[in-house]
Design an enzyme around this catalytic site. Structure first.
Site, PDB file in Angstrom:
ATOM      1  N   ARG A   6      35.413   7.039  64.977  1.00 40.36           N
ATOM      2  CA  ARG A   6      36.444   7.676  64.147  1.00 40.36           C
ATOM      3  C   ARG A   6      36.634   6.828  62.896  1.00 40.36           C
ATOM      4  NH1 ARG A   6      39.202   3.904  64.044  1.00 40.36           N
ATOM      5  NH2 ARG A   6      40.470   4.838  62.423  1.00 40.36           N
ATOM      6  N   GLY A   7      37.431   7.377  61.959  1.00 41.95           N
ATOM      7  CA  GLY A   7      37.572   6.718  60.662  1.00 41.95           C
ATOM      8  C   GLY A   7      36.577   7.363  59.708  1.00 41.95           C
ATOM      9  N   GLN A  35      45.961   4.370  67.062  1.00 41.05           N
ATOM     10  CA  GLN A  35      44.896   3.602  66.393  1.00 41.05           C
ATOM     11  C   GLN A  35      45.404   2.213  65.993  1.00 41.05           C
ATOM     12  OE1 GLN A  35      45.537   6.827  65.804  1.00 41.05           O
ATOM     13  NE2 GLN A  35      43.733   7.956  65.171  1.00 41.05           N
ATOM     14  N   ASP A  67      41.114   9.562  54.008  1.00 44.70           N
ATOM     15  CA  ASP A  67      40.089  10.473  54.520  1.00 44.70           C
ATOM     16  C   ASP A  67      39.557  11.399  53.438  1.00 44.70           C
ATOM     17  OD1 ASP A  67      41.682   9.595  57.013  1.00 44.70           O
ATOM     18  OD2 ASP A  67      39.804  10.448  57.762  1.00 44.70           O
ATOM     19  N   LYS A  87      45.848   9.387  57.716  1.00 45.81           N
ATOM     20  CA  LYS A  87      46.450   9.594  59.028  1.00 45.81           C
ATOM     21  C   LYS A  87      47.901  10.030  58.942  1.00 45.81           C
ATOM     22  CE  LYS A  87      44.893   9.496  62.171  1.00 45.81           C
ATOM     23  NZ  LYS A  87      44.443  10.773  62.809  1.00 45.81           N
TER      24      LYS A  87
HETATM   25  O1  MRU Z   1      41.807  10.324  63.205  1.00 42.78           O
HETATM   26  P1  MRU Z   1      41.149   9.064  62.693  1.00 42.78           P
HETATM   27  O2  MRU Z   1      41.436   7.878  63.545  1.00 42.78           O
HETATM   28  O3  MRU Z   1      39.682   9.260  62.407  1.00 42.78           O
HETATM   29  O4  MRU Z   1      41.864   8.829  61.298  1.00 42.78           O
HETATM   30  C1  MRU Z   1      41.416   7.750  60.516  1.00 42.78           C
HETATM   31  C2  MRU Z   1      42.261   7.477  59.360  1.00 42.78           C
HETATM   32  O5  MRU Z   1      43.150   8.226  59.003  1.00 42.78           O
HETATM   33  C3  MRU Z   1      41.927   6.263  58.561  1.00 42.78           C
HETATM   34  O6  MRU Z   1      43.070   5.709  58.000  1.00 42.78           O
HETATM   35  C4  MRU Z   1      40.968   6.679  57.450  1.00 42.78           C
HETATM   36  O7  MRU Z   1      39.839   7.295  57.973  1.00 42.78           O
HETATM   37  C5  MRU Z   1      40.556   5.552  56.620  1.00 42.78           C
HETATM   38  S1  MRU Z   1      39.588   4.451  57.556  1.00 42.78           S
HETATM   39  C6  MRU Z   1      38.590   3.541  56.658  1.00 42.78           C
END
Ligand code: MRU
Length: 359
Positions: free
Chosen positions: A57-58, A203, A244, A255
């Site tokens: 994820r991320g 997270q 994202d 997030k």
């Molecule tokens: O749902 P996730 O855990 O994939 O969400 C991730 C995030 O919102 C992070 O803050 C974002 O991807 C930036 S990470 C480098």
């Protein structure tokens, strides 16, 4: 201080994505922090499922994983022609792209893989592998550059608050916002790091404080609901988050909970920094209202750690991203530079008229 002054052997130790030459190994983020186990993906559909289920994820990490997923899909195709391969690979690319909707890095990485295939000749298999490796390596380099650029904005002795996991685990390594925090700690600019739990998937609690602990960085965990109170105490000068998708006007999806942090930060005179590689910039989307916000299973809100905490029959709504309007952002840091007080004009000056990072 430059990024050459940062001791990466100490501050960049976690690698969530490993390509073995035959399979993709993903550090399974559903099991952290109590089990450090890699999940082996042998097909592109294994990778799509790992992305959907949040084993990886991320935003940058899912783009990198998807690129390697295309290499795995190529192994199942029998043809010598790049044009034929391109047609035959399309269903697998579509399934990878559908795994999660909000992070633009996924579509961006697949577009890069399509571009590499379109340019390739008979060596198209090697070309795809080279492109996936380039996407992976460039992300690490971008994070190190952003770490130096972002840390330079932070005055010595500062406290920072971060949200979700914008770290090594969410990238090829070093992290976006956590890269800035790592660099800031290494340079003596950051004295105190706070991390939100980031409900419902946790997270922050499960990943961010664990990953900083691996590098010997003490981070203090807070409940999401404690953020405004923390800001009022004067112990943080910056909120530092990842992204994202960053739109053409600077509106930023991240997030769920990021938006309320930005509002609280402005109220308390705390500055707000977004750190993301240019692969997260989507100049084709004019503003945040056009972003598809992923909604996940309401069951993520009905239970904690697998144990039900909510009475049966209660409805829940689970949007997992929100959009922070650009007016609330003090700085967007990419590997190309820092955009202070972002707006459409400044974004266009930095990334041009077309999709900033599209291949
Ligand atoms: O749902 P996730 O855990 O994939 O969400 C991730 C995030 O919102 C992070 O803050 C974002 O991807 C930036 S990470 C480098």
């Amino acid at each position: 201080m430059t990024d050459a002054a940062i001791d990466y052997a100490r501050y960049d130790r976690i690698r969530p994505i490993r390509w073995t030459g035959e399979a993709l190994e993903l550090l399974d983020q559903r099991k952290l922090p109590f089990a450090v186990e890699y999940l082996t993906c042998r097909t592109s559909d294994d990778v799509a499922e790992a992305i959907r289920a949040l084993a990886v994820r991320g935003a940058p990490a899912i783009g990198i994983a998807a690129a390697w997923g295309v290499v795995l899909a190529e192994r199942a195709i029998e043809t010598n022609s790049a044009a034929d391969a391109s047609r035959k690979l399309e269903p697998a690319l579509d399934r990878l792209n559908a795994a999660r909707p909000t992070a633009v890095n996924l579509a961006w990485a697949l577009a890069r893989m399509r571009g590499a295939l379109a340019r390739a000749g008979d060596d198209w298999r090697a070309a795809l592998e080279r492109e996936a490796q380039a996407i992976d390596s460039e992300d690490l380099a971008a994070n190190r550059r952003m770490g130096a650029l972002g840390a330079a904005l932070i005055a010595p002795g500062s406290g920072v608050l971060t949200h979700c996991n914008p770290g090594s685990l969410a990238t090829a390594g070093f992290g976006t916002a956590l890269g800035v925090i790592r660099a800031g700690v290494a340079q003596g600019r950051i004295d105190q790091v706070f991390a939100d739990e980031t409900r419902p998937w946790l997270q922050g609690a499960r990943l961010t404080v664990w990953e900083l602990q691996q590098d010997g960085i003490d981070a203090t965990l807070i409940a999401d609901a404690a953020a405004s109170h923390l800001m009022k105490t004067g112990r943080v000068q910056w909120v530092v988050v990842g992204a994202d998708r960053i739109c053409a006007n600077g509106d930023t999806a991240n997030k769920i909970g990021t938006y309320q942090l930005a509002i609280a930060a402005r109220h308390h005179g705390v500055r707000f920094m977004v750190v993301a590689p240019s692969s997260t910039v989507d100049m084709a989307t004019p503003g945040g209202e056009a972003i598809h916000i992923e909604e996940r299973d309401p069951g993520e809100l009905h239970a904690v750690g697998g144990s039900r905490t909510v009475a049966e029959g209660v409805a829940a709504w689970n949007p997992v991203f929100d959009v922070t309007p650009h007016e609330l952002i003090d700085a967007i840091v990419t590997e190309k530079g820092v955009i202070e007080r972002p707006d459409e004009g400044r974004m266009r000056a930095a990334f041009g008229a077309s999709a900033g990072s599209a291949p």
